[in-house]
Design an enzyme around this catalytic site. Sequence first.
Site, PDB file in Angstrom:
ATOM      1  N   GLU A 172      37.154  46.319  50.228  1.00  0.00           N
ATOM      2  CA  GLU A 172      37.318  47.593  49.509  1.00  0.00           C
ATOM      3  C   GLU A 172      36.497  47.472  48.241  1.00  0.00           C
ATOM      4  O   GLU A 172      36.892  46.757  47.313  1.00  0.00           O
ATOM      5  CB  GLU A 172      38.797  47.835  49.173  1.00  0.00           C
ATOM      6  CG  GLU A 172      39.691  48.028  50.374  1.00  0.00           C
ATOM      7  CD  GLU A 172      39.372  49.278  51.168  1.00  0.00           C
ATOM      8  OE1 GLU A 172      38.607  50.140  50.681  1.00  0.00           O
ATOM      9  OE2 GLU A 172      39.874  49.389  52.300  1.00  0.00           O
ATOM     10  N   LYS A 232      44.782  35.273  45.705  1.00  0.00           N
ATOM     11  CA  LYS A 232      44.117  34.926  44.442  1.00  0.00           C
ATOM     12  C   LYS A 232      43.946  36.210  43.643  1.00  0.00           C
ATOM     13  O   LYS A 232      43.076  37.038  43.917  1.00  0.00           O
ATOM     14  CB  LYS A 232      42.745  34.277  44.660  1.00  0.00           C
ATOM     15  CG  LYS A 232      42.209  33.709  43.344  1.00  0.00           C
ATOM     16  CD  LYS A 232      40.747  33.986  43.101  1.00  0.00           C
ATOM     17  CE  LYS A 232      40.329  35.139  42.283  1.00  0.00           C
ATOM     18  NZ  LYS A 232      40.667  35.230  40.890  1.00  0.00           N
ATOM     19  N   CYS A 281      38.033  52.868  41.367  1.00  0.00           N
ATOM     20  CA  CYS A 281      36.964  52.890  42.370  1.00  0.00           C
ATOM     21  C   CYS A 281      36.746  54.283  42.942  1.00  0.00           C
ATOM     22  O   CYS A 281      35.656  54.627  43.355  1.00  0.00           O
ATOM     23  CB  CYS A 281      37.292  51.903  43.482  1.00  0.00           C
ATOM     24  SG  CYS A 281      38.933  52.166  44.170  1.00  0.00           S
ATOM     25  N   GLU A 332      27.795  51.995  39.384  1.00  0.00           N
ATOM     26  CA  GLU A 332      29.204  52.129  39.009  1.00  0.00           C
ATOM     27  C   GLU A 332      29.398  51.627  37.578  1.00  0.00           C
ATOM     28  O   GLU A 332      29.122  50.465  37.284  1.00  0.00           O
ATOM     29  CB  GLU A 332      30.063  51.304  39.977  1.00  0.00           C
ATOM     30  CG  GLU A 332      31.534  51.549  39.788  1.00  0.00           C
ATOM     31  CD  GLU A 332      32.389  50.757  40.771  1.00  0.00           C
ATOM     32  OE1 GLU A 332      32.114  49.557  40.959  1.00  0.00           O
ATOM     33  OE2 GLU A 332      33.330  51.335  41.323  1.00  0.00           O
TER      34      GLU A 332
HETATM   35  P1  NDP Z   1      35.084  41.450  40.968  1.00  0.00           P
HETATM   36  O1  NDP Z   1      34.371  41.695  42.241  1.00  0.00           O
HETATM   37  O2  NDP Z   1      34.350  40.847  39.856  1.00  0.00           O
HETATM   38  O3  NDP Z   1      36.357  40.515  41.223  1.00  0.00           O
HETATM   39  C1  NDP Z   1      37.351  40.817  42.168  1.00  0.00           C
HETATM   40  C2  NDP Z   1      38.087  39.542  42.538  1.00  0.00           C
HETATM   41  O4  NDP Z   1      37.186  38.671  43.219  1.00  0.00           O
HETATM   42  C3  NDP Z   1      38.586  38.762  41.323  1.00  0.00           C
HETATM   43  O5  NDP Z   1      39.821  38.164  41.618  1.00  0.00           O
HETATM   44  C4  NDP Z   1      37.492  37.714  41.160  1.00  0.00           C
HETATM   45  O6  NDP Z   1      37.900  36.563  40.459  1.00  0.00           O
HETATM   46  C5  NDP Z   1      37.185  37.385  42.605  1.00  0.00           C
HETATM   47  N1  NDP Z   1      35.892  36.726  42.808  1.00  0.00           N
HETATM   48  C6  NDP Z   1      34.806  36.727  41.998  1.00  0.00           C
HETATM   49  N2  NDP Z   1      33.807  35.975  42.539  1.00  0.00           N
HETATM   50  C7  NDP Z   1      34.275  35.481  43.712  1.00  0.00           C
HETATM   51  C8  NDP Z   1      33.734  34.647  44.738  1.00  0.00           C
HETATM   52  N3  NDP Z   1      32.497  34.165  44.659  1.00  0.00           N
HETATM   53  N4  NDP Z   1      34.493  34.353  45.806  1.00  0.00           N
HETATM   54  C9  NDP Z   1      35.748  34.861  45.930  1.00  0.00           C
HETATM   55  N5  NDP Z   1      36.327  35.631  44.979  1.00  0.00           N
HETATM   56  C10 NDP Z   1      35.609  35.964  43.895  1.00  0.00           C
HETATM   57  O7  NDP Z   1      35.711  42.861  40.563  1.00  0.00           O
HETATM   58  P2  NDP Z   1      36.520  43.219  39.258  1.00  0.00           P
HETATM   59  O8  NDP Z   1      37.705  42.318  39.131  1.00  0.00           O
HETATM   60  O9  NDP Z   1      35.573  43.309  38.123  1.00  0.00           O
HETATM   61  O10 NDP Z   1      37.068  44.693  39.664  1.00  0.00           O
HETATM   62  C11 NDP Z   1      36.314  45.850  39.521  1.00  0.00           C
HETATM   63  C12 NDP Z   1      35.612  46.231  40.830  1.00  0.00           C
HETATM   64  O11 NDP Z   1      36.569  46.428  41.863  1.00  0.00           O
HETATM   65  C13 NDP Z   1      34.872  47.543  40.731  1.00  0.00           C
HETATM   66  O12 NDP Z   1      33.587  47.423  41.264  1.00  0.00           O
HETATM   67  C14 NDP Z   1      35.686  48.507  41.582  1.00  0.00           C
HETATM   68  O13 NDP Z   1      34.999  49.571  42.140  1.00  0.00           O
HETATM   69  C15 NDP Z   1      36.252  47.612  42.607  1.00  0.00           C
HETATM   70  N6  NDP Z   1      37.464  48.212  43.181  1.00  0.00           N
HETATM   71  C16 NDP Z   1      37.462  48.715  44.457  1.00  0.00           C
HETATM   72  C17 NDP Z   1      38.570  49.355  44.972  1.00  0.00           C
HETATM   73  C18 NDP Z   1      38.622  49.864  46.375  1.00  0.00           C
HETATM   74  O14 NDP Z   1      39.719  50.017  46.909  1.00  0.00           O
HETATM   75  N7  NDP Z   1      37.523  50.154  47.026  1.00  0.00           N
HETATM   76  C19 NDP Z   1      39.769  49.564  44.163  1.00  0.00           C
HETATM   77  C20 NDP Z   1      39.671  49.004  42.844  1.00  0.00           C
HETATM   78  C21 NDP Z   1      38.549  48.357  42.389  1.00  0.00           C
HETATM   79  P3  NDP Z   1      37.556  36.458  38.865  1.00  0.00           P
HETATM   80  O15 NDP Z   1      38.432  37.470  38.227  1.00  0.00           O
HETATM   81  O16 NDP Z   1      37.862  35.062  38.513  1.00  0.00           O
HETATM   82  O17 NDP Z   1      36.092  36.777  38.739  1.00  0.00           O
END
Ligand code: NDP
Length: 471
Positions: A244, A169, A278, A378
Amino acid sequence: MKNITKSYINGEFVTLHGTQVFNLINPTNHQPVGQVTLGDEEDVQRAIAAAKAAFKSFSQTSVTARIQLLENLKQAVSKREKELIEVMILEYGGTRQFCTMSLQNAIGSFDNMIDTLRHFEFQRKSGNTFIQLTPVGVVGIITPWNSSNSFICSKLATAIAAGCTVVVKPSEMSASQTQLLTECFDEAGLPKGVYNMVNGLGSVVGAAITNHPDIAKISFTGSTVTGKQIARSAVDTVKRVTLELGGKSPNIILDDANFEQAIPQAVLGAYMNSGQACIAPTRLLVPKAKLEAVNQLAKAAAASVVVGNPANDATNVGPMVSEKQFERVQHYIQVGLDEGATLLAGGPGKPTGLEEGNFVKATIFTNVRNDMRIAQEEIFGPVLSIIPYENEEEAIAIANDTMYGLAAYVTSANEVRALKVASRIDAGRVCINGFKHDPMAPFGGFKQSGLGREFGVYGLEEYLEPKSILL
Ligand code: NDP
């Protein structure tokens, strides 16, 4: 305009049961670039059923066969590298510099898993016990928008190396990128049901994957808030979970460093991927005695940062992915001002001439205290906080005074000294004297930056279950 009406299930692009439509907007100029139809629970059921059926035979394939598939995937993605970069720039607004590097990482992840597989022992012995490392089952892969292709490629490569099948997803904001990538995977000739992808919302498709009993493991990259929600839901069916998550990485410049070199590098580093990274070093820790000199160097560095059209070769900072993300960053800039931090560069509002897109000024706060929200939370945008410290001991204490622990950076003229400091920092990755990348080194977070590791041997083991056979 691209109209993406299908997702990918059981080896083909299929019409979805879900009917909701999401608009894809170019973050550089707010022009619509496409639409994507979002899946629902029924689509997830179909995808998981296909992955479950495929797992029976795929889990039994030989390492040689899986290496061949990884090779095919690499070839198929490489062939469309240029298109993938252009789509990423258009849909996400990533700079050409970043998107090019990100695609190279995506393609490299297949090679890295091939290398890992060549040396990996799936069968081991401990005393009289014979240990088999067996594929964990169907993996749910949930990814964010900030480097979509490379996350999907690296997680898929690891799953295939292990003998697992997947349901992906992606972020709906990455739909055009995922469509193109899926066309590559389709061309690579994976057995039916090994790779399935359902576009959709996290609250619908993501939640359905997380709750489903036939998903054995979730590999998630995203925010700490969502990661915790996923871990909570996953516990009901005792899923394996790799998370992550976010970061607020410290960058310690020790007093013997070359400041003329280190400070401009630190500013550019904080703005990597337009600040939407991140691992970005967003807390710059400098000796209090050198703060004035640091401020001057940092201000000059910010002035030389090119914010603008991400398609241009020279651009360092592109737009934020969405208006929501733009507003979030603006909110934090205001928080910094309200908290009494000194604004050194940038600030609220859009840069002149860039009012059409989600652009943020290259911003630096100085005289930041580590207990301020801009130092603890963040922001995920081009906002750097300079935090002065009295001595090395205090620098380490400040670096560790955070709920996060993803990455850290240490700069010193003395590598032995830097190593000593690095060994006392609570972070999954510490880079000394610059921004280093090793795709085979374990990657993941301490504390609330995550759970588990990705890449190389450590990453592969997360997709395997050790079975002890006692003779
Ligand atoms: P989110 O946590 O909002 O979303 C990540 C994914 O999870 C999206 O596909 C989202 O779908 C999905 N999601 C949201 N809610 C749920 C749920 N209840 N159950 C299952 N899946 C869900 O992050 P962002 O997309 O805003 O990305 C930014 C974040 O990612 C930052 O905090 C960043 O630090 C972190 N990140 C971490 C990395 C690492 O390797 N440690 C690398 C890159 C980023 P939808 O888009 O529909 O909300």
